[in-house]
Design an enzyme around this catalytic site. Structure first.
Site, PDB file in Angstrom:
ATOM      1  N   ASN A  13      20.433 -28.268 -35.721  1.00 51.82           N
ATOM      2  CA  ASN A  13      19.771 -28.069 -37.001  1.00 51.82           C
ATOM      3  C   ASN A  13      20.048 -26.639 -37.492  1.00 51.82           C
ATOM      4  OD1 ASN A  13      17.735 -27.191 -38.848  1.00 51.82           O
ATOM      5  ND2 ASN A  13      16.572 -29.040 -38.385  1.00 51.82           N
ATOM      6  N   HIS A  16      17.783 -22.702 -40.294  1.00 52.16           N
ATOM      7  CA  HIS A  16      17.354 -21.297 -40.254  1.00 52.16           C
ATOM      8  C   HIS A  16      18.486 -20.311 -40.490  1.00 52.16           C
ATOM      9  CE1 HIS A  16      13.402 -22.618 -39.828  1.00 52.16           C
ATOM     10  NE2 HIS A  16      13.662 -23.297 -38.734  1.00 52.16           N
ATOM     11  N   HIS A  49      17.637 -29.991 -43.295  1.00 52.47           N
ATOM     12  CA  HIS A  49      16.415 -30.479 -43.947  1.00 52.47           C
ATOM     13  C   HIS A  49      16.360 -29.943 -45.375  1.00 52.47           C
ATOM     14  CE1 HIS A  49      11.702 -30.780 -43.595  1.00 52.47           C
ATOM     15  NE2 HIS A  49      12.176 -31.412 -44.651  1.00 52.47           N
ATOM     16  N   ARG A  51      14.213 -29.478 -48.080  1.00 52.06           N
ATOM     17  CA  ARG A  51      12.791 -29.543 -48.422  1.00 52.06           C
ATOM     18  C   ARG A  51      12.607 -29.603 -49.930  1.00 52.06           C
ATOM     19  NH1 ARG A  51       8.370 -28.142 -45.467  1.00 52.06           N
ATOM     20  NH2 ARG A  51       8.742 -28.088 -43.240  1.00 52.06           N
ATOM     21  N   ARG A  55      13.207 -24.248 -49.551  1.00 50.91           N
ATOM     22  CA  ARG A  55      12.977 -22.914 -48.976  1.00 50.91           C
ATOM     23  C   ARG A  55      14.114 -22.464 -48.072  1.00 50.91           C
ATOM     24  NH1 ARG A  55       8.270 -24.181 -44.578  1.00 50.91           N
ATOM     25  NH2 ARG A  55       7.220 -24.980 -46.402  1.00 50.91           N
ATOM     26  N   GLU A  76      17.808 -34.577 -43.312  1.00 48.01           N
ATOM     27  CA  GLU A  76      16.364 -34.678 -43.062  1.00 48.01           C
ATOM     28  C   GLU A  76      15.632 -34.428 -44.373  1.00 48.01           C
ATOM     29  OE1 GLU A  76      15.114 -32.244 -39.748  1.00 48.01           O
ATOM     30  OE2 GLU A  76      13.074 -32.178 -40.538  1.00 48.01           O
ATOM     31  N   THR A 107       7.924 -28.705 -39.676  1.00 47.12           N
ATOM     32  CA  THR A 107       7.400 -30.072 -39.746  1.00 47.12           C
ATOM     33  C   THR A 107       6.349 -30.227 -38.657  1.00 47.12           C
ATOM     34  OG1 THR A 107       9.609 -30.698 -40.427  1.00 47.12           O
ATOM     35  CG2 THR A 107       8.102 -32.482 -39.893  1.00 47.12           C
ATOM     36  N   GLU A 157      12.750 -40.708 -34.112  1.00 47.54           N
ATOM     37  CA  GLU A 157      12.831 -39.406 -33.453  1.00 47.54           C
ATOM     38  C   GLU A 157      11.414 -39.042 -33.043  1.00 47.54           C
ATOM     39  OE1 GLU A 157      15.389 -36.377 -35.010  1.00 47.54           O
ATOM     40  OE2 GLU A 157      14.082 -34.782 -34.269  1.00 47.54           O
ATOM     41  N   HIS A 200      12.171 -31.062 -31.861  1.00 44.90           N
ATOM     42  CA  HIS A 200      11.167 -30.055 -32.224  1.00 44.90           C
ATOM     43  C   HIS A 200      10.745 -29.181 -31.045  1.00 44.90           C
ATOM     44  CE1 HIS A 200       8.430 -28.055 -34.904  1.00 44.90           C
ATOM     45  NE2 HIS A 200       8.911 -28.797 -35.875  1.00 44.90           N
TER      46      HIS A 200
HETATM   47  N1  PXP Z   1      13.876 -32.717 -35.674  1.00 42.13           N
HETATM   48  C1  PXP Z   1      13.112 -32.719 -36.795  1.00 42.13           C
HETATM   49  C2  PXP Z   1      12.815 -34.015 -37.431  1.00 42.13           C
HETATM   50  C3  PXP Z   1      12.637 -31.497 -37.329  1.00 42.13           C
HETATM   51  O1  PXP Z   1      11.865 -31.509 -38.436  1.00 42.13           O
HETATM   52  C4  PXP Z   1      13.004 -30.293 -36.713  1.00 42.13           C
HETATM   53  C5  PXP Z   1      12.541 -28.995 -37.292  1.00 42.13           C
HETATM   54  O2  PXP Z   1      13.141 -28.751 -38.501  1.00 42.13           O
HETATM   55  C6  PXP Z   1      13.812 -30.354 -35.575  1.00 42.13           C
HETATM   56  C7  PXP Z   1      14.220 -31.586 -35.064  1.00 42.13           C
HETATM   57  C8  PXP Z   1      14.271 -29.117 -34.882  1.00 42.13           C
HETATM   58  O3  PXP Z   1      13.187 -28.418 -34.380  1.00 42.13           O
HETATM   59  P1  PXP Z   1      13.400 -26.948 -33.870  1.00 42.13           P
HETATM   60  O4  PXP Z   1      13.890 -26.138 -35.036  1.00 42.13           O
HETATM   61  O5  PXP Z   1      12.040 -26.550 -33.413  1.00 42.13           O
HETATM   62  O6  PXP Z   1      14.402 -27.008 -32.755  1.00 42.13           O
END
Ligand code: PXP
Length: 252
Positions: A13, A16, A49, A51, A55, A76, A107, A157, A200
Site C-alpha cells: 500500500n 503514505h 486508497h 479517499r 488526503r 481501495e 481505516t 480482507e 492493517h
Molecule cells: N488493507 C486495508 C483495507 C487498509 O485500509 C489498509 C490501510 O490503509 C491496509 C490494508 C494497510 O494497513 P497499514 O498501512 O497499517 O499496513
C-alpha cells in the site's frame, strides 16, 4: 479463486508516499515511483486508497498507476456512487471496499456488510460483471463473512488492526486470542468460497503468525513498509517483509 496453499502474495500500500508528497503540496515523492520500486522488489500487487477527501492518493495517481505498473492494482475505496463510477472507468484488477470516516486517521473498523447487504450487493454486481475482483474489508465476525459471501464478493480482507495494536502494546495473550479469531474467520471464509486476505498494522514483528494461516492468500501492508523505507529503502524493506512472510508460510 479460493485456495489453501500456494505462495502468499504481498500487496504494498503506497498511500503514505502520497501523504508525504501532499504535506508539502509538491510533486515529490511520487507514488508511481514507489509502486515501480515495489514491483521490482517482488510485490505482487499495489494497493492505493482513493479517499473521498483525497488526503493522500489523488485521481491522477490512480491514472498513473493504472498506466504505469505491471502488477495488479487493488483500488481501495468507500462504496459510494462516485467511486463506483471511477472503478468502472479505470477497470482495476481488484477493488477493496472499506468504511470511510472523514475524521479517522486510517481505516478504523471493518465494513458492516451484514447491515447494508442490499445496497452493497447492488454496488458489487456491476463490478463483478466487469470482471473486477471485489474484496470486503471486514472484521473476522462470522456475520460479516457470511454476508460478504451472500452479496457475491470474491474476497474478504480481514482487519488485523486489533491484533496489531494488542501485539504492539505487549498484550500478547489478548493478541493471541485475536489471532485465533482471525484464524477461525479465515477458515470460515475459505469454506464459503471466499479468497482470504489480511491487512492493517502488520510489521516485521507481528507478520509471521498471520502469514502462517494457510487459508490466507494475500497480505496488504503499507504504513510500516513506507516508514521502514526511510531507513533502509523501499526495496530492502519489502524484501525483508517477503522473507519473513515466506519463512512463516514454510513453517519455519
Ligand atoms: N488493507 C486495508 C483495507 C487498509 O485500509 C489498509 C490501510 O490503509 C491496509 C490494508 C494497510 O494497513 P497499514 O498501512 O497499517 O499496513
Amino acid at each position: 479463486m479460493a485456495g489453501s496453499s500456494g505462495k502468499l502474495r504481498l500487496g504494498v500500500n503506497i498511500d503514505h508516499v502520497a501523504t508525504v508528497r501532499n504535506a508539502r503540496g509538491s510533486m515529490w515523492p511520487e507514488p508511481l515511483r514507489a509502486a515501480l520500486l515495489a514491483e521490482a522488489a517482488g510485490a505482487d500487487g499495489i494497493t492505493a486508497h482513493l479517499r473521498e477527501d483525497r488526503r493522500h492518493i489523488r485521481d491522477a495517481d490512480i491514472e498513473a498507476l493504472m498506466a504505469g505498473i505491471g502488477i495488479p492494482l487493488n483500488f481501495e475505496c468507500a462504496a459510494t456512487a462516485e467511486m463506483q463510477m471511477l472503478i468502472l472507468k479505470h477497470q482495476p484488477h481488484a477493488v477493496c471496499l472499506v468504511p470511510e470516516k472523514r475524521e479517522e486517521r486510517t481505516t478504523e473498523g471493518g465494513l458492516d456488510v451484514a447491515s447494508d447487504q442490499n445496497r452493497l450487493g447492488d454496488f458489487v454486481a456491476p463490478l463483478r460483471e466487469a470482471g473486477i475482483r471485489v474484496s470486503m474489508f471486514i472484521a473476522h465476525d462470522p456475520r460479516q463473512i457470511e454476508a460478504s459471501a451472500r452479496i457475491g464478493a470474491a474476497v474478504v480482507e480481514l482487519h488485523a488492526g486489533l491484533y496489531s495494536e494488542l501485539h504492539a502494546e505487549g498484550r500478547f495473550e489478548a493478541a493471541d486470542a485475536e489471532l485465533a479469531a482471525l484464524r477461525r474467520g479465515a477458515a470460515l471464509a475459505h469454506k464459503r468460497g471466499l479468497e482470504v486476505h489480511v491487512g492493517h498494522g502488520l510489521t516485521y514483528d507481528n507478520v509471521a503468525p498471520v502469514a502462517a494461516i494457510s487459508q490466507v492468500m494475500e497480505l496488504n501492508i503499507g504504513h510500516f513498509l513506507i516508514g521502514e523505507a526511510i531507513f533502509v529503502g523501499l526495496e530492502e524493506a519489502i524484501a525483508e517483509m517477503r522473507r519473513r512472510m515466506d519463512l512463516a508460510r514454510a513453517g519455519a
